[in-house]
Structure formats: C-alpha cells, structure tokens
Design an enzyme around this catalytic site. Structure first.
Site, mmCIF file in Angstrom:
data_model
loop_
_atom_site.group_PDB
_atom_site.id
_atom_site.type_symbol
_atom_site.label_atom_id
_atom_site.label_comp_id
_atom_site.label_asym_id
_atom_site.label_seq_id
_atom_site.Cartn_x
_atom_site.Cartn_y
_atom_site.Cartn_z
ATOM 1 N N TYR A 1 0.858 -1.187 0.000
ATOM 2 C CA TYR A 1 0.000 0.000 0.000
ATOM 3 C C TYR A 1 0.888 1.228 0.000
ATOM 4 O O TYR A 1 1.801 1.332 0.816
ATOM 5 C CB TYR A 1 -0.916 0.022 1.234
ATOM 6 C CG TYR A 1 -2.346 -0.218 0.843
ATOM 7 C CD1 TYR A 1 -2.965 0.629 -0.078
ATOM 8 C CD2 TYR A 1 -3.066 -1.285 1.350
ATOM 9 C CE1 TYR A 1 -4.266 0.402 -0.474
ATOM 10 C CE2 TYR A 1 -4.369 -1.512 0.957
ATOM 11 C CZ TYR A 1 -4.974 -0.664 0.029
ATOM 12 O OH TYR A 1 -6.245 -0.885 -0.375
ATOM 13 N N GLU B 68 -0.468 4.740 -0.690
ATOM 14 C CA GLU B 68 -1.280 5.919 -1.010
ATOM 15 C C GLU B 68 -0.450 7.176 -0.794
ATOM 16 O O GLU B 68 0.279 7.295 0.190
ATOM 17 C CB GLU B 68 -2.549 5.941 -0.145
ATOM 18 C CG GLU B 68 -3.570 4.939 -0.646
ATOM 19 C CD GLU B 68 -4.791 4.829 0.238
ATOM 20 O OE1 GLU B 68 -4.804 5.421 1.323
ATOM 21 O OE2 GLU B 68 -5.732 4.132 -0.171
ATOM 22 N N ASP C 127 -5.258 13.028 -25.796
ATOM 23 C CA ASP C 127 -5.233 11.638 -25.328
ATOM 24 C C ASP C 127 -4.445 10.875 -26.395
ATOM 25 O O ASP C 127 -4.958 10.595 -27.482
ATOM 26 C CB ASP C 127 -6.666 11.117 -25.212
ATOM 27 C CG ASP C 127 -6.713 9.638 -24.830
ATOM 28 O OD1 ASP C 127 -5.666 8.967 -24.892
ATOM 29 O OD2 ASP C 127 -7.810 9.156 -24.489
ATOM 30 N N THR D 5 -2.277 5.751 -22.353
ATOM 31 C CA THR D 5 -2.115 4.451 -21.724
ATOM 32 C C THR D 5 -0.657 4.061 -21.937
ATOM 33 O O THR D 5 0.057 4.698 -22.713
ATOM 34 C CB THR D 5 -3.040 3.380 -22.345
ATOM 35 O OG1 THR D 5 -2.787 3.335 -23.752
ATOM 36 C CG2 THR D 5 -4.496 3.682 -22.085
ATOM 37 N N LYS E 212 0.024 0.310 -25.309
ATOM 38 C CA LYS E 212 -0.236 0.171 -26.758
ATOM 39 C C LYS E 212 1.107 0.287 -27.480
ATOM 40 O O LYS E 212 1.973 -0.561 -27.290
ATOM 41 C CB LYS E 212 -1.285 1.187 -27.190
ATOM 42 C CG LYS E 212 -2.627 0.954 -26.466
ATOM 43 C CD LYS E 212 -3.724 1.861 -26.951
ATOM 44 C CE LYS E 212 -5.053 1.542 -26.302
ATOM 45 N NZ LYS E 212 -5.336 2.341 -25.103
ATOM 46 N N ARG F 9 -0.367 -2.861 -18.812
ATOM 47 C CA ARG F 9 -1.663 -2.199 -18.928
ATOM 48 C C ARG F 9 -1.763 -1.107 -17.869
ATOM 49 O O ARG F 9 -1.629 -1.381 -16.678
ATOM 50 C CB ARG F 9 -2.722 -3.270 -18.697
ATOM 51 C CG ARG F 9 -4.139 -2.917 -18.967
ATOM 52 C CD ARG F 9 -4.916 -4.191 -19.222
ATOM 53 N NE ARG F 9 -4.447 -4.766 -20.466
ATOM 54 C CZ ARG F 9 -4.834 -4.367 -21.683
ATOM 55 N NH1 ARG F 9 -5.728 -3.410 -21.811
ATOM 56 N NH2 ARG F 9 -4.336 -4.917 -22.766
HETATM 57 N N1 DSN Z 1 -10.173 0.023 -26.008
HETATM 58 C C1 DSN Z 1 -8.984 0.695 -26.478
HETATM 59 C C2 DSN Z 1 -8.757 0.477 -27.920
HETATM 60 O O1 DSN Z 1 -8.910 -0.643 -28.343
HETATM 61 O O2 DSN Z 1 -8.414 1.394 -28.642
HETATM 62 C C3 DSN Z 1 -8.952 2.116 -26.137
HETATM 63 O O3 DSN Z 1 -9.155 2.255 -24.776
#
Ligand code: DSN
Length: 429
Positions: free
Chosen positions: A52, A54, A198, A224, A227, A233
């Site tokens: 933990y 925080e 984003d 994110t 990707k 993730r």
């Molecule tokens: N679900 C993702 C995608 O496939 O682009 C985006 O969050």
C-alpha cells in the site's frame, strides 16, 4: 515456470497457458495491443503487488515505502525524459482513470467538452453517452469529413466558436492520420478552452518523434502505457514545461493553484486509492526500454508495416478510411465487400487472425455489428515481422473475407498462420 500456479489453481493455470498458446499461434492485429518484454512481465508480477503506498514518493500515508518510492521516481523521471514533460503522474490504473482525473482537474460538472465522435475514431471517455464523460459533461462531438476521412480544422474552429467549450480534446482510438496539435492549440486559444490530448494509441510514436508531440501545445496529455508504448496495462498523465505550473482555478475547491497540483490531487485522493506499485515498476521498465535506440527503430517499423499492410489491402480492393494511414493503424470500410465488421472479425478469428470490428465514420450499422474492422501493426512488429509478411497477411485477410462461412478456407488460412507464427516465435517459457 508457473509451477506454483499449476499446483494451487489448475483452472487458472490452464487459462494462462492457453493464452500463451493463443498468442504464440495467432496473428495479433488489434491496434491497441502489444507484447511486453519478459522484463516488463517480471516487474508486473512480483511482491510489489503487496504494498500500500497511497500518496506520492516522499509523502505517503504508509510506512515501508522506500523501495516503491524509488520505483515510482524512476518511472516518473524516465517518462519525463521520454516525452520531454515537466510533470508526470504514473498512478492512473488505466486510460479511463487518467482521463477522468484530467477532466476533474480543470472542469466543473456540466462544462462543455468538444471531443471526437466515437463513430469517427474517438473514445468512450471522450463523451460517449454510456460513459461518465457523457453523463457529467455537455458533449459536443466533431468528426471527420465524409469525402476525405480527415478532420477539417476550419470547421472545427467554427464549431468551437459556436459552442465555446471549456475543454477541447484531441485524440482517438481509431483514426489513421496525424493530429495537428498547433492547430488544435490555436482553436483552443481562440475560445479560451483548455486543450487536452489523449495519445493512448500513438504515445510510442510521439516519444520517438515519429508523430508530432502534443507536449509543447496541450495543457494536459493523457495516455495508456500498453499500446505502442509496449508497457504494462495502465495509464499516465503528463504536462509540459509551459503548462505544469500554469495557474488554474481548481474546480473542486474554487481556489487558484498550479495545474500540476490539481492533477495530482485528482488522481489521489480524488479518484484512486492505493497505486498499483508492481505495475508502476513495470511502467518504469517499459520506459527504460523505450529510451533505448532500438525502440525508435521498432516504431519506424510499426509505421512501415502499417503502410505495407494498407497497400496490400488496397491492392486487394479494400477501401481504407482516408485512403491509407500515417500511423500504426488502419480502418477498413467493408461496405463494398458486402460484409459486416462482426462477420469479418468472426471469420478472421476462426482463421487465426485477430482484429476488432469497428465503426467507420457515418456507419449505418450498430456498434455491435459495424461496417468496418480496425487493424494495427504494433504487436506483429514486436514479433519481428516486416513489410513482406504484411503484404502476405493482407492477402490472407482478403481471402478470408471473400469466403465468409467457408470452413476450408479458414482451416487453410489457420495452417498458413501457424507457419508464420513458428517463424516468429514469441513467448517461450
Ligand atoms: N479500447 C482501447 C482500444 O482498443 O483502442 C482504447 O481504450
């Protein structure tokens, strides 16, 4: 490997080994997926899951944080170097949480967001009526032009003047063209709006300069980490030198403060509790990998592979939204083939090729059916595939889509896919 798991929980052990087999033996073309290194896997699956923590490094609500503090500082500092950002928050559990904390940093409930339409390539958290973004804010959507598949920035400027949004959102999950961040800035300034990007899909390309960076132009940048960035993730929020210390009115307190402070408070304690320290450690490893020279070579190959696959599909008579791609993904409009996105996704899956059905701009079909598929190259590029493989994969996709329902074609394709996969081994434990 996984001996403890095998003994304790054979059922979950079976799903993990089954997933390893699936990844090893199929062609992964989902544009938002990638394959992390074993170093990232080890960092994501270790004792830091117990902790933990925080708060933030040096200012935690729990003792015993000396090691996780080091890990989080490494993650933040590496991300700052990678993106040339002045402020980085690596705690968001996912992209949706990053976007929620970003909105809550600068917007009051009921404010107006101008974001890209989901059917035109936007994202659920950019204002979909079934998402918190569409429930809490007034959403005005912009899209792409029917004839070009591209954003018309003059029209966007006119729309912004008409609706006077508090925030303009640049970013997408299914748009194959470069975004013009200076133009977005000009439009945001013309109406006094915050500008947020984003970059979940293109983060890796932005980090190495193969897509223009939003950092010099946007107040807040979210992403994110799993990707093109090829990490675990998770989510992340950044702000550049010009914006991190900008004075804003905190919508929760009504008081003036620096933007960086508002973002930190909205991630924790605003919207999250304990950070996932194992995932933050894995983010640090992925950023370290992305800072190496070979990561830029990898990103270049993602784009070259996407261009080769797009070319192959167009040679096979497929219509691509906007006529091609500048980045890692393409959107195939299947209308002229008389096949829905759902049927194409199912047939390709039965043939060992994984894609996702996707709305195309001005789609007449529902999101569960769709008229298109989205295809991306980050994962297969990690596997080592290059242009010649992409050309052949385009032909395989074409053969399957021309033979929907033909099990013999699916089975022949699966055999060819298996040969491909054996030539480019992935996870061997
Ligand atoms: N679900 C993702 C995608 O496939 O682009 C985006 O969050």
């Amino acid at each position: 490997m996984f001996n403890n798991l095998k003994e304790t929980d054979p059922e979950i052990f079976g799903t993990v080994t089954g997933e390893i087999d699936r990844l090893n033996s199929t062609l992964e073309l989902i544009a938002s997926e990638n394959f992390v290194s074993k170093a990232v896997l080890e960092a994501a699956g270790n004792v830091m899951t117990n902790k933990y923590a925080e708060g933030y490094p040096g200012k935690r609500y729990y003792g015993g944080c000396e090691q996780v503090d080091i890990a989080e500082d490494l993650a933040r500092n590496r991300a700052k170097e990678l993106f040339d950002a002045a402020y980085v928050n690596v705690q968001p559990h996912a992209g949706a949480q990053a976007n929620m904390a970003a909105f809550f940093s600068v917007l009051k409930v009921g404010d107006t967001i101008l974001g890209m339409d989901l059917a035109h390539g936007g994202h659920l958290t950019h204002g979909s009526p079934v998402n918190f973004s569409g429930k809490l804010y007034q959403i005005v959507s912009y899209g792409v032009e029917k004839d070009t598949g591209r954003i018309d920035y003059d029209k966007l400027a006119d729309l912004a003047k008409k609706v006077k949004p508090q925030l303009i959102l640049a970013g997408y999950s299914a748009h194959p063209r470069e975004l013009d961040f200076p133009k977005f800035r000009e439009i945001a300034d013309s109406v006094g709006a915050f500008l947020m990007a984003d970059i979940a899909h293109i983060a890796g390309l932005c980090a190495v300069g193969l897509h223009p960076s939003p950092i010099p132009y946007c107040d807040i940048v979210t992403t994110t980490t799993h990707k093109t960035l090829r990490g675990p993730r998770g989510g992340m929020i950044m702000a550049g030198e010009k914006f991190a210390d900008k004075k804003i009115i905190d919508p929760w307190s009504g008081k003036e403060r620096k933007l960086r402070g508002a973002i930190s408070s909205r991630v924790f304690p605003g919207t999250q509790g304990g950070p996932l320290m194992h995932i933050i450690a894995a983010k640090a490893v992925a950023f370290h990998e992305a800072l190496q020279d070979d990561y830029k070579v990898y990103c270049r190959q993602i784009i070259d592979n996407a261009a080769a696959l797009a070319g192959s599909l167009m040679d096979e008579g497929f219509n691509l939204v906007s006529g091609g791609t500048d980045n890692h993904l393409m959107l195939v409009d299947l209308t002229n083939k008389g096949v829905t996105g759902k049927d194409a996704e199912d047939a390709l899956e039965d043939s060992g090729i994984t894609v996702n059905k996707n709305m195309v701009p001005f789609d007449q079909n529902s999101p569960m059916v769709t008229s298109g598929i989205r295809i991306g190259t980050p994962a297969l590029t990690t596997r080592g595939m290059k242009e010649s493989e992409m050309k052949r994969i385009g032909q395989l996709i074409s053969r399957v889509i021309a033979n929907i329902g033909n099990e013999d074609v699916y089975s022949e394709t699966r055999s060819e896919v298996k040969k491909f996969c054996d030539e480019f081994p992935l996870y061997i434990f």
